[in-house]
Write a protein that holds these residues in place. Sequence first.
Motif, PDB file in Angstrom:
ATOM      1  N   LEU A  48      12.951 -53.478 114.291  1.00 55.69           N
ATOM      2  CA  LEU A  48      13.946 -54.471 113.878  1.00 55.69           C
ATOM      3  C   LEU A  48      15.104 -53.791 113.156  1.00 55.69           C
ATOM      4  CD1 LEU A  48      11.461 -56.313 114.419  1.00 55.69           C
ATOM      5  CD2 LEU A  48      12.254 -57.761 112.556  1.00 55.69           C
ATOM      6  N   SER A  92      21.509 -57.143 113.453  1.00 53.32           N
ATOM      7  CA  SER A  92      21.775 -58.045 114.582  1.00 53.32           C
ATOM      8  C   SER A  92      23.256 -58.119 114.919  1.00 53.32           C
ATOM      9  CB  SER A  92      21.258 -59.447 114.252  1.00 53.32           C
ATOM     10  OG  SER A  92      21.669 -60.371 115.226  1.00 53.32           O
ATOM     11  N   TYR A 107      14.715 -69.344 110.715  1.00 60.55           N
ATOM     12  CA  TYR A 107      13.705 -68.731 111.587  1.00 60.55           C
ATOM     13  C   TYR A 107      12.297 -69.140 111.131  1.00 60.55           C
ATOM     14  CZ  TYR A 107      16.831 -65.152 113.667  1.00 60.55           C
ATOM     15  OH  TYR A 107      17.803 -64.483 114.346  1.00 60.55           O
ATOM     16  N   HIS A 158      15.222 -64.300 120.686  1.00 56.50           N
ATOM     17  CA  HIS A 158      13.974 -63.662 120.258  1.00 56.50           C
ATOM     18  C   HIS A 158      12.851 -63.895 121.278  1.00 56.50           C
ATOM     19  CE1 HIS A 158      10.847 -62.358 117.356  1.00 56.50           C
ATOM     20  NE2 HIS A 158      10.134 -63.323 117.917  1.00 56.50           N
ATOM     21  N   ASP A 195      13.305 -61.522 124.017  1.00 59.78           N
ATOM     22  CA  ASP A 195      12.915 -60.167 123.610  1.00 59.78           C
ATOM     23  C   ASP A 195      11.399 -59.972 123.689  1.00 59.78           C
ATOM     24  OD1 ASP A 195      15.506 -59.404 123.128  1.00 59.78           O
ATOM     25  OD2 ASP A 195      15.456 -59.966 121.011  1.00 59.78           O
ATOM     26  N   THR A 207       5.707 -63.902 115.532  1.00 57.93           N
ATOM     27  CA  THR A 207       6.836 -62.987 115.740  1.00 57.93           C
ATOM     28  C   THR A 207       8.125 -63.587 115.158  1.00 57.93           C
ATOM     29  OG1 THR A 207       7.312 -63.848 117.967  1.00 57.93           O
ATOM     30  CG2 THR A 207       5.790 -61.988 117.801  1.00 57.93           C
ATOM     31  N   LEU A 208       8.314 -64.898 115.323  1.00 56.69           N
ATOM     32  CA  LEU A 208       9.488 -65.559 114.722  1.00 56.69           C
ATOM     33  C   LEU A 208       9.428 -65.493 113.202  1.00 56.69           C
ATOM     34  CD1 LEU A 208      10.141 -68.776 116.858  1.00 56.69           C
ATOM     35  CD2 LEU A 208      11.856 -67.079 116.202  1.00 56.69           C
ATOM     36  N   ASP A 265      10.344 -62.008 112.089  1.00 56.83           N
ATOM     37  CA  ASP A 265      11.791 -61.812 112.226  1.00 56.83           C
ATOM     38  C   ASP A 265      12.533 -62.527 111.098  1.00 56.83           C
ATOM     39  OD1 ASP A 265      14.253 -61.132 113.300  1.00 56.83           O
ATOM     40  OD2 ASP A 265      13.667 -61.609 115.342  1.00 56.83           O
ATOM     41  N   THR A 269      17.003 -58.068 113.822  1.00 57.32           N
ATOM     42  CA  THR A 269      16.540 -58.614 115.093  1.00 57.32           C
ATOM     43  C   THR A 269      15.818 -57.516 115.855  1.00 57.32           C
ATOM     44  OG1 THR A 269      17.216 -59.868 117.058  1.00 57.32           O
ATOM     45  CG2 THR A 269      18.630 -58.052 116.417  1.00 57.32           C
ATOM     46  N   THR A 270      15.000 -57.898 116.834  1.00 50.80           N
ATOM     47  CA  THR A 270      14.311 -56.896 117.652  1.00 50.80           C
ATOM     48  C   THR A 270      15.331 -56.179 118.535  1.00 50.80           C
ATOM     49  OG1 THR A 270      13.813 -58.720 119.146  1.00 50.80           O
ATOM     50  CG2 THR A 270      12.068 -58.019 117.685  1.00 50.80           C
TER      51      THR A 270
END
Length: 397
Positions: free
Chosen positions: A53, A56, A86, A226, A229, A250-251, A254, A270-271
């Motif tokens: 990460l 962004s 998020y 996301h 991704d 995962t959210l 993030d 962000t990823t």
Amino acid sequence: MILTGAQMLFVAFGALVLVPLLTGLDPSVALFTAGAGTLVFHAVTRQSVPVFLASSFAFIAPIQGSIASFGVSATLGGLMAAGLVYVVISQVVRFKGTAWLHRLLPPVVVGPVIMVIGLALAPVAVSMATGENSDNIDYGSAIFLSMTSLLITLVLAVFGRGLLRLVPIMGGIISGYVLALIMGLVDFSPVTSSSWLSLPGFTAPSFHWAAILFMIPVAIAPAVEHIGDMVAIGSVTRKNYLEKPGLHRTLLGDGLATTLAALFGGPPNTTYSEVTGAVTLTRAFNPMYMIIAAIIAILLAFIGKLGALLQTIPGPVMGGIMTLLFGSIAVVGMNTLVRAGQSLTAPRNLVVVSLILVFGIGGMQFGGGQFTLQGVSLAAIVGIVLNLALPRAQEDE
């Protein structure tokens, strides 16, 4: 393992420090928060997804606009709120699934909002590229620098092979920087006056309604992105990360990483797709590589001369890169619309897309003082309301 982890950071490094350099935040803080955010993400997802990460790109233009209007501290407060969006979305996904998210944010809303994010501050990129923001660089030198940096970035992105294709931005910046050195346009005084080891310039957030309302809708596009991704990295490793560890985890990772970044004065996390590309190339599927990359990023953040060196990069070099980046964000939005396969000339879609674009790019604003709605935030709210209020055509249903 350490070398592979360092390579993952190298792939992400150019884009990671580019966001703070373009927005006026501290690159050393961005390195620290990227590392810390990645560690938080892997703690939440139980070290199951090989992602890194970092800064962004979706937030570049909104951060620039917010800093100009509300200042750095208030902008960071807005970014913390965006990170919490998020977190809220992750919990709703946990209990309700993702169907509601696609109903609330169909491509006809998300596509033009992403386009607004890319195009709203395109004049900033042009003014940097032409040297308007640089005191010691004239127009001719600025154009030569910016267009050379842009050209090399384009060549690497289109014709590069292997690892070179993953780092076109870094290639453009390094080439532009070397050219600026030859032209005598680099000021090394910040490097000579800084110490080798120093604390990054952490900045505390403050909270103002106007900045929060401005920034919250920006979280919509990266939150939807996301999901893509996670599908992308899953297709590389042949695992379904939407099920295990689950999209809600995962959210959440993030969102917490973005909130943590804003708490220390860094850009949202962000990823990173370029790291996913590197994973594809190297077959390095072990999440431990990303944890090593995160630890190296945190250590680099405390090297004072590195942060000072990054800030000596001339504005026109960054301006040339920005003209491509802002345009590419807009193209991502266009692609979202194209892939949806809906007729944009159908009256309902025409109304939604048109008003999002004109309100977002044209400078429309509602309210005043602490409760001003404008730019991306206004465009996103207008799009969501119109999408919910206007009747759907039978073929859409």
